[in-house]
Design a protein around this motif. Structure first.
Motif, PDB file in Angstrom:
ATOM      1  N   MET A 170       0.829  -1.203   0.000  1.00 19.09           N
ATOM      2  CA  MET A 170       0.000   0.000   0.000  1.00 19.09           C
ATOM      3  C   MET A 170       0.868   1.258   0.000  1.00 19.09           C
ATOM      4  N   VAL A 171       1.949   1.253   0.785  1.00 17.29           N
ATOM      5  CA  VAL A 171       2.856   2.404   0.846  1.00 17.29           C
ATOM      6  C   VAL A 171       3.527   2.618  -0.512  1.00 17.29           C
ATOM      7  N   LEU A 172       3.992   1.538  -1.126  1.00 13.56           N
ATOM      8  CA  LEU A 172       4.642   1.645  -2.437  1.00 13.56           C
ATOM      9  C   LEU A 172       3.671   2.170  -3.494  1.00 13.56           C
ATOM     10  N   LYS A 173       2.433   1.705  -3.444  1.00 16.19           N
ATOM     11  CA  LYS A 173       1.429   2.175  -4.403  1.00 16.19           C
ATOM     12  C   LYS A 173       1.176   3.674  -4.232  1.00 16.19           C
ATOM     13  N   ARG A 174       1.049   4.114  -2.977  1.00 12.75           N
ATOM     14  CA  ARG A 174       0.797   5.534  -2.739  1.00 12.75           C
ATOM     15  C   ARG A 174       1.979   6.391  -3.158  1.00 12.75           C
ATOM     16  N   GLY A 175       3.191   5.904  -2.898  1.00  9.71           N
ATOM     17  CA  GLY A 175       4.374   6.653  -3.310  1.00  9.71           C
ATOM     18  C   GLY A 175       4.462   6.788  -4.819  1.00  9.71           C
ATOM     19  N   ASP A 177       1.836   6.560  -6.885  1.00  8.85           N
ATOM     20  CA  ASP A 177       0.702   7.385  -7.326  1.00  8.85           C
ATOM     21  C   ASP A 177       0.990   8.881  -7.166  1.00  8.85           C
ATOM     22  N   CYS A 178       1.809   9.234  -6.182  1.00 10.23           N
ATOM     23  CA  CYS A 178       2.182  10.650  -6.009  1.00 10.23           C
ATOM     24  C   CYS A 178       2.787  11.222  -7.286  1.00 10.23           C
ATOM     25  N   LEU A 179       3.563  10.394  -7.982  1.00  6.77           N
ATOM     26  CA  LEU A 179       4.253  10.859  -9.184  1.00  6.77           C
ATOM     27  C   LEU A 179       3.406  10.705 -10.437  1.00  6.77           C
ATOM     28  N   LEU A 180       2.418   9.828 -10.381  1.00  4.51           N
ATOM     29  CA  LEU A 180       1.598   9.581 -11.565  1.00  4.51           C
ATOM     30  C   LEU A 180       0.367  10.471 -11.642  1.00  4.51           C
ATOM     31  N   SER A 181      -0.192  10.818 -10.484  1.00 11.61           N
ATOM     32  CA  SER A 181      -1.487  11.515 -10.455  1.00 11.61           C
ATOM     33  C   SER A 181      -1.421  12.762  -9.580  1.00 11.61           C
ATOM     34  N   PRO A 182      -1.088  13.914 -10.152  1.00 15.71           N
ATOM     35  CA  PRO A 182      -1.063  15.148  -9.363  1.00 15.71           C
ATOM     36  C   PRO A 182      -2.455  15.503  -8.860  1.00 15.71           C
ATOM     37  N   ARG A 183      -2.504  16.109  -7.679  1.00 20.26           N
ATOM     38  CA  ARG A 183      -3.792  16.519  -7.118  1.00 20.26           C
ATOM     39  C   ARG A 183      -4.382  17.659  -7.938  1.00 20.26           C
ATOM     40  N   LYS A 184      -5.683  17.600  -8.142  1.00 20.26           N
ATOM     41  CA  LYS A 184      -6.367  18.669  -8.860  1.00 20.26           C
ATOM     42  C   LYS A 184      -6.612  19.852  -7.930  1.00 20.26           C
ATOM     43  N   LYS A 185      -6.412  21.045  -8.469  1.00 22.64           N
ATOM     44  CA  LYS A 185      -6.599  22.272  -7.691  1.00 22.64           C
ATOM     45  C   LYS A 185      -7.489  23.239  -8.458  1.00 22.64           C
ATOM     46  N   THR A 186      -8.112  24.136  -7.736  1.00 26.02           N
ATOM     47  CA  THR A 186      -8.930  25.175  -8.374  1.00 26.02           C
ATOM     48  C   THR A 186      -8.021  26.303  -8.851  1.00 26.02           C
ATOM     49  N   ILE A 187      -8.565  27.162  -9.701  1.00 26.19           N
ATOM     50  CA  ILE A 187      -7.793  28.308 -10.170  1.00 26.19           C
ATOM     51  C   ILE A 187      -7.428  29.216  -8.998  1.00 26.19           C
ATOM     52  N   GLU A 188      -8.314  29.293  -8.002  1.00 32.38           N
ATOM     53  CA  GLU A 188      -8.024  30.106  -6.817  1.00 32.38           C
ATOM     54  C   GLU A 188      -6.834  29.520  -6.056  1.00 32.38           C
ATOM     55  N   ASP A 189      -6.761  28.196  -5.983  1.00 24.40           N
ATOM     56  CA  ASP A 189      -5.618  27.549  -5.321  1.00 24.40           C
ATOM     57  C   ASP A 189      -4.317  27.944  -5.997  1.00 24.40           C
TER      58      ASP A 189
END
Length: 290
Positions: A170-175, A177-189
């Motif tokens: 699970m830790v390896l998958k999350r690590g 995923d950090c590089l594969l899927s950036p978090r989406k942010k609003t234009i205000e962010d």
């Protein structure tokens, strides 16, 4: 009635016993080496920055291949670990005719790539999990001289390794995923982010930029507000470059995950060997019914 079936006192399958007492720990060493290889690609993430400085690398970002917009962005930057320590940006937006926005990032206010830092944190956790699993070998050290292994100890090790492998995967998958899927942010962010304060001079108030990682690529996104029939929306366009280290890190993550899966499969097999062969017939009494 007969006595039915009874447990034996020893682990019945010698190959399963060998795997749990010897081979699994060699496999764990290979996983550990792979994680350390991954960490070495960005050593400053997990060490005191005064003791280990990641090597600086220069990259030139060009318009992304799938961009057909007349808006353009160019950037020359210096990457050090999870920090963009220097950058020169040129941005041309159609709605600002005859204007090229130029801005820069300086070493005293670097741009933080949180995805790489988060991935580094997961790598540190993966390292702890592997070390926790490897310490189970010490429990067997006192048992090595015995002719027959301690069955209860082997069962404990099999169960504990199963739990640790689940957590490690699970830790390896999350690590990864950090590089594969950036978090989406609003234009205000984006407009209000701390990283925007690193730009000198500041961009117009309706324009924001964002650096982020997507797989083996470092991306530069430019966002700008547009008024359409009285409503505000934003447009964006991209520039990118390839970072070979990111590709190497992703390969390490995948290799470590696959080795964990192999251990999980063998643990399942070893446990099933014990379940199938863990009973023997002890004979039947005179009142047995056929």
């Amino acid at each position: 009635m007969g006595r039915g079936i009874m447990e034996t006192s020893a682990w019945p399958d010698s190959e399963a016993c060998w795997f749990l007492s010897q081979e699994v720990f060699r496999s764990l060493k290979q996983i550990s080496d792979t994680i350390e290889e991954c960490i070495e690609l960005f050593p400053s993430l997990l060490q005191d920055p005064h003791e280990a400085q990641a090597r600086q690398e220069r990259f030139v970002m060009q318009q992304a291949a799938n961009q057909s917009s007349n808006d353009t962005a160019k950037c020359v930057l210096v990457l050090q670990g999870n920090l963009i320590v220097q950058a020169e940006l040129q941005i041309k937006i159609q709605k600002h005719p005859n204007t090229i926005h130029k801005t820069s990032i300086n070493q005293d206010k670097p741009w933080v790539l949180t995805q790489i830092q988060d991935s580094g944190n997961f790598l540190a956790e993966a390292r702890r999990k592997v070390r926790e699993a490897a310490q189970l070998r010490q429990r067997l050290a006192a048992d090595d001289a015995k002719t027959e292994p301690d069955v209860q100890l082997l069962r404990f090790i099999a169960a504990r390794l199963g739990v640790i492998m689940d957590e490690l995967m699970m830790v390896l998958k999350r690590g990864r995923d950090c590089l594969l899927s950036p978090r989406k942010k609003t234009i205000e962010d984006h407009l209000n982010s701390e990283n925007m304060k690193a730009l000198n001079p500041a961009l117009p108030g309706d324009t924001a930029v964002s650096f982020y990682v997507q797989g083996h690529r470092l991306m530069l996104a430019v966002y700008h507000l547009v008024s359409q029939q009285g409503n505000m929306r934003f447009d964006s366009f991209l520039a990118e470059c390839t970072v070979s280290k990111l590709n190497s890190i992703l390969i390490c993550y995948t290799r470590a995950f696959q080795m964990c899966q192999q251990i999980k499969n063998k643990l399942f097999w070893a446990t099933k060997c014990n379940e199938v062969k863990n009973f023997r017939y002890a004979g039947f009494g005179q009142n047995s019914v056929w």
